[in-house]
Design a protein around this motif. Structure first.
Motif, mmCIF file in Angstrom:
data_model
loop_
_atom_site.group_PDB
_atom_site.id
_atom_site.type_symbol
_atom_site.label_atom_id
_atom_site.label_comp_id
_atom_site.label_asym_id
_atom_site.label_seq_id
_atom_site.Cartn_x
_atom_site.Cartn_y
_atom_site.Cartn_z
ATOM 1 N N LEU A 77 0.901 -1.115 -0.146
ATOM 2 C CA LEU A 77 0.088 0.001 0.161
ATOM 3 C C LEU A 77 0.826 1.284 0.133
ATOM 4 C CD1 LEU A 77 -2.826 1.388 -0.055
ATOM 5 C CD2 LEU A 77 -2.706 1.142 2.666
ATOM 6 N N ARG A 78 2.044 1.225 0.780
ATOM 7 C CA ARG A 78 2.759 2.336 0.664
ATOM 8 C C ARG A 78 3.524 2.372 -0.631
ATOM 9 N NH1 ARG A 78 7.411 2.391 5.068
ATOM 10 N NH2 ARG A 78 8.215 0.901 3.779
ATOM 11 N N GLY A 79 3.937 1.617 -1.196
ATOM 12 C CA GLY A 79 4.557 1.699 -2.761
ATOM 13 C C GLY A 79 3.437 2.296 -3.525
ATOM 14 N N SER A 85 5.312 1.141 -8.894
ATOM 15 C CA SER A 85 4.601 0.099 -9.806
ATOM 16 C C SER A 85 4.732 -1.222 -8.811
ATOM 17 C CB SER A 85 5.141 -0.180 -11.124
ATOM 18 O OG SER A 85 6.354 -1.088 -10.934
ATOM 19 N N LEU A 86 3.699 -2.126 -9.194
ATOM 20 C CA LEU A 86 3.605 -3.378 -8.244
ATOM 21 C C LEU A 86 4.736 -4.066 -8.335
ATOM 22 C CD1 LEU A 86 1.588 -4.747 -6.460
ATOM 23 C CD2 LEU A 86 0.780 -6.102 -8.552
ATOM 24 N N ALA A 87 5.667 -4.021 -9.485
ATOM 25 C CA ALA A 87 6.823 -4.774 -9.661
ATOM 26 C C ALA A 87 7.906 -4.188 -8.839
ATOM 27 C CB ALA A 87 7.217 -4.980 -11.183
ATOM 28 N N GLU A 88 8.001 -2.939 -8.800
ATOM 29 C CA GLU A 88 9.264 -2.128 -8.301
ATOM 30 C C GLU A 88 8.944 -2.407 -6.821
ATOM 31 O OE1 GLU A 88 9.921 1.671 -11.043
ATOM 32 O OE2 GLU A 88 8.359 1.946 -9.578
ATOM 33 N N THR A 89 7.654 -2.185 -6.208
ATOM 34 C CA THR A 89 7.222 -2.665 -4.763
ATOM 35 C C THR A 89 7.670 -4.032 -4.415
ATOM 36 O OG1 THR A 89 5.465 -0.960 -5.077
ATOM 37 C CG2 THR A 89 5.468 -2.312 -2.846
ATOM 38 N N MET A 90 7.562 -4.867 -5.380
ATOM 39 C CA MET A 90 7.783 -6.669 -4.903
ATOM 40 C C MET A 90 9.128 -6.527 -4.844
ATOM 41 S SD MET A 90 4.852 -8.504 -7.017
ATOM 42 C CE MET A 90 5.551 -10.091 -6.730
ATOM 43 N N GLU A 91 9.766 -6.089 -5.710
ATOM 44 C CA GLU A 91 11.304 -6.097 -5.621
ATOM 45 C C GLU A 91 11.894 -5.380 -4.329
ATOM 46 O OE1 GLU A 91 15.033 -4.054 -8.161
ATOM 47 O OE2 GLU A 91 13.199 -4.818 -9.402
ATOM 48 N N GLN A 92 11.265 -4.345 -4.055
ATOM 49 C CA GLN A 92 11.841 -3.602 -2.818
ATOM 50 C C GLN A 92 11.648 -4.507 -1.555
ATOM 51 O OE1 GLN A 92 10.033 0.025 -2.079
ATOM 52 N NE2 GLN A 92 11.093 0.630 -0.080
ATOM 53 N N ILE A 93 10.495 -4.967 -1.364
ATOM 54 C CA ILE A 93 9.999 -6.115 -0.493
ATOM 55 C C ILE A 93 11.069 -7.143 -0.586
ATOM 56 C CG2 ILE A 93 8.027 -7.455 0.415
ATOM 57 C CD1 ILE A 93 6.387 -5.347 -0.579
ATOM 58 N N GLN A 94 11.147 -7.787 -1.516
ATOM 59 C CA GLN A 94 12.104 -8.883 -1.571
ATOM 60 C C GLN A 94 13.583 -8.445 -1.186
ATOM 61 O OE1 GLN A 94 11.293 -11.994 -2.447
ATOM 62 N NE2 GLN A 94 13.216 -12.825 -2.451
ATOM 63 N N ARG A 95 13.894 -7.306 -1.460
ATOM 64 C CA ARG A 95 15.407 -7.046 -1.024
ATOM 65 C C ARG A 95 15.319 -6.656 0.448
ATOM 66 N NH1 ARG A 95 16.097 -1.890 -3.239
ATOM 67 N NH2 ARG A 95 14.723 -2.435 -4.594
ATOM 68 N N GLU A 96 14.304 -6.153 0.839
ATOM 69 C CA GLU A 96 14.240 -6.081 2.622
ATOM 70 C C GLU A 96 13.910 -7.202 3.208
ATOM 71 O OE1 GLU A 96 10.786 -3.317 3.129
ATOM 72 O OE2 GLU A 96 11.988 -1.670 2.505
ATOM 73 N N THR A 97 13.410 -8.208 2.639
ATOM 74 C CA THR A 97 12.953 -9.569 3.480
ATOM 75 C C THR A 97 13.996 -10.651 3.263
ATOM 76 O OG1 THR A 97 11.484 -10.254 1.850
ATOM 77 C CG2 THR A 97 10.634 -8.961 3.643
ATOM 78 N N THR A 98 14.955 -10.398 2.322
ATOM 79 C CA THR A 98 16.106 -11.391 2.245
ATOM 80 C C THR A 98 17.374 -10.910 2.763
ATOM 81 O OG1 THR A 98 16.572 -10.722 0.064
ATOM 82 C CG2 THR A 98 14.991 -12.529 0.065
#
Length: 163
Positions: A77-79, A85-98
């Motif tokens: 939601l914040r993204g 975009s949804l892809a950018e947000t998913m990539e950012q979350i992936q970087r934060e959680t790995t």
């Protein structure tokens, strides 16, 4: 109220967390829409997730939904509110959680270090083999292959002479 969470998702316009659950009393599958109020692109996702999970109106429904999943939904939601975009947000979350094995954890501040440690703990709990698992073996002995030539370090040969 006894219920089993089936799916949890987010709606961007108007912002809301949507939970699909099964009522254990009647056995019906229902949907609960929990509106997200006072959330902006500058809001803290962890705090918002904790507030929603501890809200008396939604507490019984969100018992089976992990705090980490709610944090991810609020990150989406914040993204969206930031214009990503949804892809950018998913990539950012992936970087934060790995966790990058090459990353130097000594250089992180306390908040980031605690976040990385919680991710490692969660990963450990997920991969841990318990006694009840079907492929659990109690006492495993593993032989590691020996290289023909062992590499020696300068510091260990000098210290052996001193003792």
């Amino acid at each position: 109220m006894m219920c089993t969470a089936k799916k949890c998702g987010i709606r961007f316009q108007p912002p809301a967390i949507i939970l699909i659950y099964e009522s254990e009393i009647k056995g019906k599958i229902r949907q609960r829409i929990m509106p997200v109020r006072n959330f902006s692109k500058f809001s803290d996702c962890t705090r918002a997730a904790e507030q929603l999970k501890n809200n008396p109106r939604h507490k019984s429904y969100l018992e089976q939904v992990s705090l980490r999943q709610l944090e991810k939904l609020f990150s989406f939601l914040r993204g969206y509110l930031s214009g990503q975009s949804l892809a950018e947000t998913m990539e950012q979350i992936q970087r934060e959680t790995t966790i990058d094995p090459e990353e130097d954890l000594n250089k992180l501040d306390d908040k980031e270090l605690a976040k990385r440690k919680s991710i490692m703990d969660e990963l450990f709990e997920k991969n841990q083999k318990k006694k009840d698992d079907p492929n659990f073996v109690y006492d495993i002995e593993v032989e590691f292959p020996q290289d023909d030539q062992l590499q020696s370090c300068g510091w260990d040969t000098e210290s052996a002479d001193e003792f």
